[in-house]
Write a protein that holds these residues in place. Structure first.
Motif, PDB file in Angstrom:
ATOM      1  N   GLU A 168       0.823  -1.207   0.000  1.00  0.00           N
ATOM      2  CA  GLU A 168       0.000   0.000   0.000  1.00  0.00           C
ATOM      3  C   GLU A 168       0.859   1.259   0.000  1.00  0.00           C
ATOM      4  O   GLU A 168       0.482   2.273  -0.609  1.00  0.00           O
ATOM      5  CB  GLU A 168      -0.972  -0.016   1.177  1.00  0.00           C
ATOM      6  CG  GLU A 168      -2.049  -1.084   1.041  1.00  0.00           C
ATOM      7  CD  GLU A 168      -3.115  -0.987   2.116  1.00  0.00           C
ATOM      8  OE1 GLU A 168      -3.286   0.113   2.682  1.00  0.00           O
ATOM      9  OE2 GLU A 168      -3.787  -2.002   2.392  1.00  0.00           O
ATOM     10  N   VAL A 169       2.005   1.211   0.653  1.00  0.00           N
ATOM     11  CA  VAL A 169       2.919   2.364   0.635  1.00  0.00           C
ATOM     12  C   VAL A 169       3.441   2.588  -0.791  1.00  0.00           C
ATOM     13  O   VAL A 169       3.504   3.721  -1.268  1.00  0.00           O
ATOM     14  CB  VAL A 169       4.090   2.152   1.610  1.00  0.00           C
ATOM     15  CG1 VAL A 169       5.123   3.271   1.466  1.00  0.00           C
ATOM     16  CG2 VAL A 169       3.574   2.083   3.049  1.00  0.00           C
ATOM     17  N   LYS A 170       3.802   1.494  -1.461  1.00  0.00           N
ATOM     18  CA  LYS A 170       4.274   1.601  -2.844  1.00  0.00           C
ATOM     19  C   LYS A 170       3.173   2.135  -3.754  1.00  0.00           C
ATOM     20  O   LYS A 170       3.397   3.014  -4.600  1.00  0.00           O
ATOM     21  CB  LYS A 170       4.736   0.232  -3.350  1.00  0.00           C
ATOM     22  CG  LYS A 170       5.884  -0.371  -2.560  1.00  0.00           C
ATOM     23  CD  LYS A 170       6.151  -1.813  -2.988  1.00  0.00           C
ATOM     24  CE  LYS A 170       7.211  -2.471  -2.117  1.00  0.00           C
ATOM     25  NZ  LYS A 170       7.416  -3.895  -2.474  1.00  0.00           N
ATOM     26  N   ARG A 171       1.954   1.591  -3.592  1.00  0.00           N
ATOM     27  CA  ARG A 171       0.829   2.040  -4.414  1.00  0.00           C
ATOM     28  C   ARG A 171       0.531   3.517  -4.179  1.00  0.00           C
ATOM     29  O   ARG A 171       0.325   4.280  -5.130  1.00  0.00           O
ATOM     30  CB  ARG A 171      -0.409   1.202  -4.076  1.00  0.00           C
ATOM     31  CG  ARG A 171      -1.655   1.568  -4.877  1.00  0.00           C
ATOM     32  CD  ARG A 171      -2.912   1.190  -4.127  1.00  0.00           C
ATOM     33  NE  ARG A 171      -2.985   1.907  -2.858  1.00  0.00           N
ATOM     34  CZ  ARG A 171      -3.816   1.596  -1.872  1.00  0.00           C
ATOM     35  NH1 ARG A 171      -4.625   0.566  -1.994  1.00  0.00           N
ATOM     36  NH2 ARG A 171      -3.824   2.314  -0.754  1.00  0.00           N
ATOM     37  N   ASP A 172       0.541   3.931  -2.915  1.00  0.00           N
ATOM     38  CA  ASP A 172       0.232   5.325  -2.607  1.00  0.00           C
ATOM     39  C   ASP A 172       1.295   6.267  -3.156  1.00  0.00           C
ATOM     40  O   ASP A 172       1.001   7.402  -3.550  1.00  0.00           O
ATOM     41  CB  ASP A 172       0.082   5.514  -1.094  1.00  0.00           C
ATOM     42  CG  ASP A 172      -1.169   4.837  -0.541  1.00  0.00           C
ATOM     43  OD1 ASP A 172      -2.034   4.439  -1.354  1.00  0.00           O
ATOM     44  OD2 ASP A 172      -1.280   4.717   0.694  1.00  0.00           O
ATOM     45  N   THR A 173       2.552   5.803  -3.189  1.00  0.00           N
ATOM     46  CA  THR A 173       3.608   6.624  -3.792  1.00  0.00           C
ATOM     47  C   THR A 173       3.370   6.767  -5.294  1.00  0.00           C
ATOM     48  O   THR A 173       3.526   7.866  -5.854  1.00  0.00           O
ATOM     49  CB  THR A 173       4.983   5.988  -3.545  1.00  0.00           C
ATOM     50  OG1 THR A 173       5.214   5.880  -2.143  1.00  0.00           O
ATOM     51  CG2 THR A 173       6.092   6.834  -4.172  1.00  0.00           C
ATOM     52  N   ALA A 174       2.972   5.679  -5.950  1.00  0.00           N
ATOM     53  CA  ALA A 174       2.635   5.753  -7.379  1.00  0.00           C
ATOM     54  C   ALA A 174       1.455   6.685  -7.602  1.00  0.00           C
ATOM     55  O   ALA A 174       1.437   7.462  -8.567  1.00  0.00           O
ATOM     56  CB  ALA A 174       2.341   4.355  -7.922  1.00  0.00           C
ATOM     57  N   PHE A 175       0.451   6.625  -6.717  1.00  0.00           N
ATOM     58  CA  PHE A 175      -0.700   7.515  -6.830  1.00  0.00           C
ATOM     59  C   PHE A 175      -0.272   8.981  -6.703  1.00  0.00           C
ATOM     60  O   PHE A 175      -0.767   9.857  -7.425  1.00  0.00           O
ATOM     61  CB  PHE A 175      -1.728   7.194  -5.743  1.00  0.00           C
ATOM     62  CG  PHE A 175      -2.590   5.994  -6.043  1.00  0.00           C
ATOM     63  CD1 PHE A 175      -2.632   5.427  -7.305  1.00  0.00           C
ATOM     64  CD2 PHE A 175      -3.386   5.441  -5.051  1.00  0.00           C
ATOM     65  CE1 PHE A 175      -3.433   4.329  -7.582  1.00  0.00           C
ATOM     66  CE2 PHE A 175      -4.200   4.346  -5.305  1.00  0.00           C
ATOM     67  CZ  PHE A 175      -4.223   3.786  -6.577  1.00  0.00           C
ATOM     68  N   ALA A 176       0.635   9.250  -5.775  1.00  0.00           N
ATOM     69  CA  ALA A 176       1.120  10.623  -5.605  1.00  0.00           C
ATOM     70  C   ALA A 176       1.826  11.105  -6.867  1.00  0.00           C
ATOM     71  O   ALA A 176       1.685  12.271  -7.269  1.00  0.00           O
ATOM     72  CB  ALA A 176       2.058  10.699  -4.392  1.00  0.00           C
ATOM     73  N   GLN A 177       2.577  10.218  -7.508  1.00  0.00           N
ATOM     74  CA  GLN A 177       3.236  10.581  -8.761  1.00  0.00           C
ATOM     75  C   GLN A 177       2.215  10.859  -9.862  1.00  0.00           C
ATOM     76  O   GLN A 177       2.405  11.754 -10.690  1.00  0.00           O
ATOM     77  CB  GLN A 177       4.202   9.468  -9.173  1.00  0.00           C
ATOM     78  CG  GLN A 177       5.404   9.317  -8.256  1.00  0.00           C
ATOM     79  CD  GLN A 177       6.326   8.176  -8.659  1.00  0.00           C
ATOM     80  OE1 GLN A 177       6.032   7.415  -9.581  1.00  0.00           O
ATOM     81  NE2 GLN A 177       7.444   8.039  -7.954  1.00  0.00           N
ATOM     82  N   LEU A 178       1.121  10.075  -9.870  1.00  0.00           N
ATOM     83  CA  LEU A 178       0.058  10.334 -10.844  1.00  0.00           C
ATOM     84  C   LEU A 178      -0.506  11.733 -10.672  1.00  0.00           C
ATOM     85  O   LEU A 178      -0.683  12.478 -11.643  1.00  0.00           O
ATOM     86  CB  LEU A 178      -1.075   9.314 -10.673  1.00  0.00           C
ATOM     87  CG  LEU A 178      -0.925   7.910 -11.226  1.00  0.00           C
ATOM     88  CD1 LEU A 178      -2.223   7.149 -11.051  1.00  0.00           C
ATOM     89  CD2 LEU A 178      -0.516   7.927 -12.692  1.00  0.00           C
ATOM     90  N   GLN A 179      -0.840  12.071  -9.436  1.00  0.00           N
ATOM     91  CA  GLN A 179      -1.455  13.371  -9.190  1.00  0.00           C
ATOM     92  C   GLN A 179      -0.506  14.512  -9.547  1.00  0.00           C
ATOM     93  O   GLN A 179      -0.929  15.539 -10.082  1.00  0.00           O
ATOM     94  CB  GLN A 179      -1.885  13.455  -7.726  1.00  0.00           C
ATOM     95  CG  GLN A 179      -3.009  12.478  -7.386  1.00  0.00           C
ATOM     96  CD  GLN A 179      -3.434  12.556  -5.931  1.00  0.00           C
ATOM     97  OE1 GLN A 179      -4.120  13.481  -5.510  1.00  0.00           O
ATOM     98  NE2 GLN A 179      -3.004  11.571  -5.136  1.00  0.00           N
TER      99      GLN A 179
END
Length: 299
Positions: A168-179
């Motif tokens: 989930e930490v990895k996914r949330d970091t990817a999400f932050a990069q998307l935004q």
């Protein structure tokens, strides 16, 4: 656009008069159906979901005219919106298509060639239709059709298994990069971080600010709806995101647009009968039931 969710085939009655809009509010009813499907990230013309309005048009000519206008631009544009009506006048239709931002011009044109005929084959003469494929989507609505919020969720698909420790930490970091990426104003952004591939796309005429807000809403809904699932897709009215976790590393060229990280993907379709703007919508699950059940039996 005023369409939500996915529907089964059903027959439409032709009418010689304009579609009548019900003014009787309907209670909001949500039914969840779960189907196990293999990932289909590589197939640009694979159906993700469809939305068909219950109201119908008086004829098919406006749809044909709009399809011709959109087809003419598919080779030179990844997003195009226009209005068309039949030669004899009648109700004008507002329509658009949009291809995934990473597609080539030829792939975009091919995908649009797949999606436009599905308007009538899947929804008949509906007053509003939205068809989402893996590589593109196209929609139309009769002038004056009720709108929905740009951040209303139309469809979600969540993987059935978690990504393991720290996922989930990895996914949330990817999400932050998307935004951060869509804030640059391109409307499409894809990234990979620690074996998580993520992609975001906004409707082509959204401003950078509105796109950022829409993607932020999609990310939030994904975290709530999919939890720790290893893959997911969340489609809002004006934008969508998808992500996949690849335990052996993101494959060359990214994860495609399907949101599936291999294996099976649990697709969840929300069936909504609601009163948006006083209109009742019946939203039912994905098509191709025979092929779905056949594939399910194979596993």
């Amino acid at each position: 656009m005023g369409i939500s969710g996915a529907q089964h085939h059903h027959r439409h009655r032709h009418s010689s008069s304009p579609p009548r809009i019900s003014r009787t509010p309907f209670p909001l009813i949500t039914i969840t159906l779960t189907l196990l499907l293999p990932a289909v990230a590589g197939d640009l013309c694979s159906l993700v979901y469809k939305g068909c309005a219950n109201q119908t048009l008086s004829g098919m000519q406006p749809i044909a005219a709009l399809s011709s206008a959109l087809t003419a631009r598919a080779a030179t544009a990844k997003f195009y919106k226009t209005t068309a009506s039949s030669a004899g006048g009648g109700q004008p239709l507002l329509g658009l298509f949009q291809c995934r931002g990473d597609l080539s011009s030829s792939d975009c044109s091919a995908c649009v060639g797949c999606v436009l005929p599905m308007w009538t084959s899947l929804c008949g003469p509906a007053a509003a239709t939205r068809i989402q494929l893996n590589g593109c989507y196209a929609l139309y609505q009769v002038s004056g059709f009720p709108q929905v919020s740009g951040t209303q969720m139309l469809y979600k698909a969540c993987g059935s298994a978690g990504g393991g420790g720290g996922f989930e930490v990895k996914r949330d970091t990817a999400f932050a990069q998307l935004q951060s990426g869509v804030a640059g104003g391109q409307g499409f952004y894809a990234t990979s971080y620690a074996s998580v591939y993520a992609m975001a796309q906004c409707e082509g005429d959204l401003s950078a600010g509105d796109c950022s807000e829409c993607i932020a809403q999609a990310v939030q809904k994904s975290e709530v709806e999919c939890g720790g699932a290893s893959s997911g897709q969340v489609y809002l009215d004006k934008c969508y995101i998808s992500y996949s976790y690849y335990a052996n590393g993101v494959p060359h060229g990214g994860g495609g647009g399907g949101g599936g990280g291999g294996g099976q993907t649990e697709k969840t379709v929300a069936i909504v009968v609601g009163g948006a703007a006083g209109v009742g919508f019946l939203v039912i699950c994905l098509l191709f039931a025979r092929s779905v059940m056949k594939k399910k039996d194979d596993y």
